[in-house]
Design a protein around this motif. Structure first.
Motif, PDB file in Angstrom:
ATOM      1  N   SER A  64       0.867  -1.339   0.022  1.00 30.12           N
ATOM      2  CA  SER A  64      -0.016   0.004  -0.078  1.00 30.12           C
ATOM      3  C   SER A  64       0.809   1.202  -0.068  1.00 30.12           C
ATOM      4  N   TYR A  65       2.003   1.251   0.698  1.00 37.98           N
ATOM      5  CA  TYR A  65       2.951   2.405   0.521  1.00 37.98           C
ATOM      6  C   TYR A  65       3.494   2.742  -0.814  1.00 37.98           C
ATOM      7  N   LEU A  66       3.705   1.399  -1.429  1.00 40.84           N
ATOM      8  CA  LEU A  66       4.349   1.460  -2.952  1.00 40.84           C
ATOM      9  C   LEU A  66       3.378   2.041  -3.901  1.00 40.84           C
ATOM     10  N   LYS A  67       2.186   1.717  -3.537  1.00 42.57           N
ATOM     11  CA  LYS A  67       1.197   2.323  -4.387  1.00 42.57           C
ATOM     12  C   LYS A  67       1.008   3.693  -4.127  1.00 42.57           C
ATOM     13  N   ALA A  68       0.824   4.094  -2.852  1.00 43.44           N
ATOM     14  CA  ALA A  68       0.672   5.515  -2.396  1.00 43.44           C
ATOM     15  C   ALA A  68       1.800   6.429  -2.993  1.00 43.44           C
ATOM     16  N   LYS A  69       2.810   5.995  -3.183  1.00 44.14           N
ATOM     17  CA  LYS A  69       3.992   6.744  -3.720  1.00 44.14           C
ATOM     18  C   LYS A  69       3.990   6.721  -5.243  1.00 44.14           C
ATOM     19  N   HIS A  70       3.690   5.542  -5.792  1.00 45.41           N
ATOM     20  CA  HIS A  70       3.717   5.396  -7.248  1.00 45.41           C
ATOM     21  C   HIS A  70       2.636   6.277  -8.019  1.00 45.41           C
ATOM     22  N   LEU A  71       1.607   6.247  -7.328  1.00 43.60           N
ATOM     23  CA  LEU A  71       0.758   7.374  -8.163  1.00 43.60           C
ATOM     24  C   LEU A  71       1.021   8.719  -8.142  1.00 43.60           C
ATOM     25  N   PRO A  72       1.387   9.560  -6.847  1.00 45.99           N
ATOM     26  CA  PRO A  72       1.774  10.713  -6.882  1.00 45.99           C
ATOM     27  C   PRO A  72       3.053  10.907  -7.869  1.00 45.99           C
ATOM     28  N   LEU A  73       3.821   9.844  -7.916  1.00 49.31           N
ATOM     29  CA  LEU A  73       5.202  10.313  -8.679  1.00 49.31           C
ATOM     30  C   LEU A  73       4.598  10.161 -10.222  1.00 49.31           C
ATOM     31  N   LEU A  74       3.794   9.472 -10.642  1.00 50.98           N
ATOM     32  CA  LEU A  74       3.325   9.482 -11.801  1.00 50.98           C
ATOM     33  C   LEU A  74       2.648  10.768 -12.114  1.00 50.98           C
ATOM     34  N   ASN A  75       1.781  11.355 -11.267  1.00 52.39           N
ATOM     35  CA  ASN A  75       0.883  12.549 -11.432  1.00 52.39           C
ATOM     36  C   ASN A  75       1.964  13.707 -11.381  1.00 52.39           C
ATOM     37  N   TYR A  76       2.924  13.643 -10.612  1.00 58.80           N
ATOM     38  CA  TYR A  76       3.934  14.746 -10.526  1.00 58.80           C
ATOM     39  C   TYR A  76       4.523  14.820 -12.021  1.00 58.80           C
ATOM     40  N   CYS A  77       5.126  13.911 -12.696  1.00 57.66           N
ATOM     41  CA  CYS A  77       5.523  13.658 -13.830  1.00 57.66           C
ATOM     42  C   CYS A  77       4.709  14.139 -14.933  1.00 57.66           C
ATOM     43  N   GLN A  78       3.460  13.836 -14.850  1.00 61.25           N
ATOM     44  CA  GLN A  78       2.435  14.414 -15.863  1.00 61.25           C
ATOM     45  C   GLN A  78       2.236  15.829 -15.672  1.00 61.25           C
ATOM     46  N   SER A  79       2.055  16.458 -14.647  1.00 58.97           N
ATOM     47  CA  SER A  79       1.944  17.477 -14.378  1.00 58.97           C
ATOM     48  C   SER A  79       3.174  18.497 -14.884  1.00 58.97           C
ATOM     49  N   LEU A  80       4.335  17.977 -14.556  1.00 53.18           N
ATOM     50  CA  LEU A  80       5.826  18.583 -14.882  1.00 53.18           C
ATOM     51  C   LEU A  80       5.855  18.905 -16.345  1.00 53.18           C
ATOM     52  N   VAL A  81       5.466  17.612 -17.247  1.00 55.35           N
ATOM     53  CA  VAL A  81       5.353  17.591 -18.576  1.00 55.35           C
ATOM     54  C   VAL A  81       4.346  18.758 -19.177  1.00 55.35           C
ATOM     55  N   ILE A 106       2.107  18.015  -4.667  1.00 55.90           N
ATOM     56  CA  ILE A 106       2.589  16.756  -4.999  1.00 55.90           C
ATOM     57  C   ILE A 106       3.979  17.035  -4.230  1.00 55.90           C
ATOM     58  N   ARG A 107       4.865  17.966  -4.824  1.00 57.79           N
ATOM     59  CA  ARG A 107       6.106  17.909  -4.085  1.00 57.79           C
ATOM     60  C   ARG A 107       6.150  18.222  -2.484  1.00 57.79           C
ATOM     61  N   LEU A 108       5.255  18.862  -1.904  1.00 55.68           N
ATOM     62  CA  LEU A 108       5.329  18.953  -0.479  1.00 55.68           C
ATOM     63  C   LEU A 108       4.768  17.358   0.063  1.00 55.68           C
ATOM     64  N   TYR A 109       3.986  16.749  -0.753  1.00 55.17           N
ATOM     65  CA  TYR A 109       3.608  15.268  -0.180  1.00 55.17           C
ATOM     66  C   TYR A 109       4.830  14.286  -0.342  1.00 55.17           C
ATOM     67  N   LEU A 110       5.579  14.708  -1.479  1.00 56.80           N
ATOM     68  CA  LEU A 110       6.590  13.594  -1.703  1.00 56.80           C
ATOM     69  C   LEU A 110       7.863  14.116  -0.617  1.00 56.80           C
ATOM     70  N   GLU A 111       8.036  15.275  -0.375  1.00 54.33           N
ATOM     71  CA  GLU A 111       9.007  15.775   0.653  1.00 54.33           C
ATOM     72  C   GLU A 111       8.589  14.980   2.036  1.00 54.33           C
ATOM     73  N   LYS A 112       7.136  15.123   2.462  1.00 54.37           N
ATOM     74  CA  LYS A 112       6.905  14.532   3.821  1.00 54.37           C
ATOM     75  C   LYS A 112       6.884  13.097   3.880  1.00 54.37           C
ATOM     76  N   ILE A 113       7.004  12.560   2.958  1.00 55.45           N
ATOM     77  CA  ILE A 113       7.253  10.933   2.880  1.00 55.45           C
ATOM     78  C   ILE A 113       8.605  10.523   2.870  1.00 55.45           C
ATOM     79  N   ARG A 114       9.435  11.368   2.400  1.00 55.14           N
ATOM     80  CA  ARG A 114      10.971  11.173   2.398  1.00 55.14           C
ATOM     81  C   ARG A 114      11.515  10.377   3.538  1.00 55.14           C
ATOM     82  N   PRO A 115      11.181  10.852   4.829  1.00 56.67           N
ATOM     83  CA  PRO A 115      11.857  10.041   6.006  1.00 56.67           C
ATOM     84  C   PRO A 115      11.339   8.699   5.973  1.00 56.67           C
ATOM     85  N   ILE A 116      10.295   8.308   5.469  1.00 54.34           N
ATOM     86  CA  ILE A 116       9.620   7.001   5.546  1.00 54.34           C
ATOM     87  C   ILE A 116      10.563   6.386   4.473  1.00 54.34           C
ATOM     88  N   ASP A 117      10.617   6.973   3.283  1.00 54.20           N
ATOM     89  CA  ASP A 117      11.628   6.208   2.369  1.00 54.20           C
ATOM     90  C   ASP A 117      12.971   5.835   2.873  1.00 54.20           C
TER      91      ASP A 117
END
Length: 114
Positions: free
Chosen positions: A31-48, A72-83
């Motif tokens: 569930s953590y991997l899925k929770a991280k995968h979707l925002p990463l894809l969304n971030y890439c799409q928004s960035l493009v 999305i960037r804030l979310y990814l930064e908040k989960i960095r310690p979990i990573d």
């Protein structure tokens, strides 16, 4: 960017397929991997999309894509310690899912993921 996105997608799909086939006992981990995968894809799409708008010379001031990128960037930064805490388990799962041909190029992928 597309190559990196394809690599991430391939790795995550391989892990997800093995978990669905019940080859791994990961009741909470996937569930953590899925929770991280979707925002990463969304971030890439928004960035493009953002880069496309900038390349066309259009104004992005006040555009919703900017707000999306920030959130999305804030979310990814908040989960960095979990990573950092889960990095060993994720690397171990990746090594199990890679084929011998992929392992020869895994040092390049590991450099990208770190």
């Amino acid at each position: 960017m597309k190559g990196g996105l394809d690599t991430v997608r391939t790795i995550i799909q391989a892990l997800t397929a093995k978990v669905k086939a019940e080859n791994f006992c990961t009741t909470d981990g996937i569930s953590y991997l899925k929770a991280k995968h979707l925002p990463l894809l969304n971030y890439c799409q928004s960035l493009v999309y953002y880069l496309l708008q900038k390349a066309k010379g259009l104004s992005i001031q006040g555009h919703p894509v900017v707000q999306s990128l920030v959130e999305i960037r804030l979310y990814l930064e908040k989960i960095r310690p979990i990573d950092k805490k889960l990095q060993y388990q994720i690397q171990k799962l990746r090594m199990v899912t890679t084929t011998p041909e992929e392992k020869s190029g895994s040092s390049e992928i590991e450099a990208d993921t770190t």
